[in-house]
Design an enzyme around this catalytic site. Structure first.
Site, mmCIF file in Angstrom:
data_model
loop_
_atom_site.group_PDB
_atom_site.id
_atom_site.type_symbol
_atom_site.label_atom_id
_atom_site.label_comp_id
_atom_site.label_asym_id
_atom_site.label_seq_id
_atom_site.Cartn_x
_atom_site.Cartn_y
_atom_site.Cartn_z
ATOM 1 N N ASP A 2 15.673 16.024 -15.009
ATOM 2 C CA ASP A 2 16.220 15.172 -13.947
ATOM 3 C C ASP A 2 17.109 16.054 -13.081
ATOM 4 O OD1 ASP A 2 17.518 13.397 -12.291
ATOM 5 O OD2 ASP A 2 18.241 12.087 -13.891
ATOM 6 N N LYS A 9 17.503 15.081 4.038
ATOM 7 C CA LYS A 9 16.690 16.249 4.403
ATOM 8 C C LYS A 9 17.410 17.122 5.425
ATOM 9 C CE LYS A 9 13.148 15.581 1.727
ATOM 10 N NZ LYS A 9 12.753 16.539 0.685
ATOM 11 N N TYR A 50 16.692 9.148 3.700
ATOM 12 C CA TYR A 50 15.766 10.282 3.675
ATOM 13 C C TYR A 50 16.098 11.290 4.769
ATOM 14 C CZ TYR A 50 11.326 12.739 3.053
ATOM 15 O OH TYR A 50 10.370 13.692 2.802
#
Length: 267
Positions: A57, A150, A146
């Site tokens: 993980d 990023k 997201y």
């Protein structure tokens, strides 16, 4: 030729699995990390003894530390590919979904990058390639965390490169565009969406996982030995098309030619 070990996170499926396959073809032994045990098992069955799968993980510091300690030697390449998406409008996305994306995408890249870089530095160097997205270059609506995560990877890459390049660790970033693979499979299952999207790409096609893998392996190779702190968009040119969709009267297309002609004639 044996290139040593490559660690690939998010290797259990999609783009990560393709990167792992390409790395094995290039002569690496691959430490394939993912939370998807079944995906890792399938990958290892495909790649054989050159692939060592480990359930990791990336958002858990203890899990990362144990996996790094278990590596038989310092890897020469790390590909920080693990990522998730929890899409939704910023006004309504749940804080838990926001945190999940940031934890895996950005914090995971930091935790794995830091732990592996420490071993690389002890061994004299290595190369790290982080996985961003064109969403981290140009924001997309309803992308939840997201886009932000990023974009964070792009800047984290620069930060890592500044601190570690002097220790022999190069760090670069790949920003895939409209790729018909991985998390985008559901998008391109809609044929009309696929047609409309690929029509917007200057090269006239969607990208493939192989396109991304080729870029990753290049940045991790000695051929990119003087490249560090950079983000390479693997997007068929789509991030450079902002002005291509703007209305433009045909009458102005010859203005520059006329002015140049006038200048040459002394006008």
């Amino acid at each position: 030729m044996t290139r040593g070990w490559a660690v690939v996170t998010g290797a259990g499926n999609g783009i990560g699995a393709v990167i792992s396959r390409h790395a094995v073809k290039e002569g690496y032994r691959v430490a394939a990390w993912d939370v998807d045990a079944a995906g890792l098992e399938a990958l290892a069955a495909d790649l054989g003894p050159a692939c060592v799968p480990t359930v990791v993980d990336v958002a858990d510091e203890g899990s990362v530390a144990a996996a790094v300690a278990a590596l038989p030697e310092a890897p020469s390449l790390l590909v920080n590919n693990a990522g998730i998406a929890r899409f939704g409008p910023l006004l309504t996305i749940a804080a838990a979904d926001w945190r999940a994306a940031v934890d895996v995408n950005l914090t995971g890249t930091f935790l794995v990058g830091r732990a592996v870089a420490a071993r690389m530095i002890e061994a004299g160097g290595g190369a790290i390639v982080n996985m961003a997205s064109i969403n981290g270059i140009a924001a997309a609506p309803n992308a939840g965390a997201y886009t932000a995560s990023k974009a964070g990877i792009v800047k984290l890459t620069e930060h890592m490169a500044l601190e570690w390049s002097g220790h022999g660790v190069r760090v670069n970033c790949v920003a895939p565009g409209l790729i018909n693979a991985g998390m985008s499979d559901a998008i391109y299952a809609d044929e009309e969406v696929r047609r409309l999207r690929q029509a917007r790409v200057p090269q006239g096609r969607l990208g493939t996982a192989e396109d991304v893998a080729d870029a990753v392996l290049f940045l991790g190779s000695p051929k990119a030995g003087y490249i560090s702190g950079q983000t390479l968009a693997v997007d068929g040119g789509i991030t450079k098309t902002a002005l291509a969709s703007m209305p433009r009267p045909k009458s102005v297309d010859s203005v520059g030619v006329d002015e140049g002609a006038a200048a040459r004639e002394g006008g």
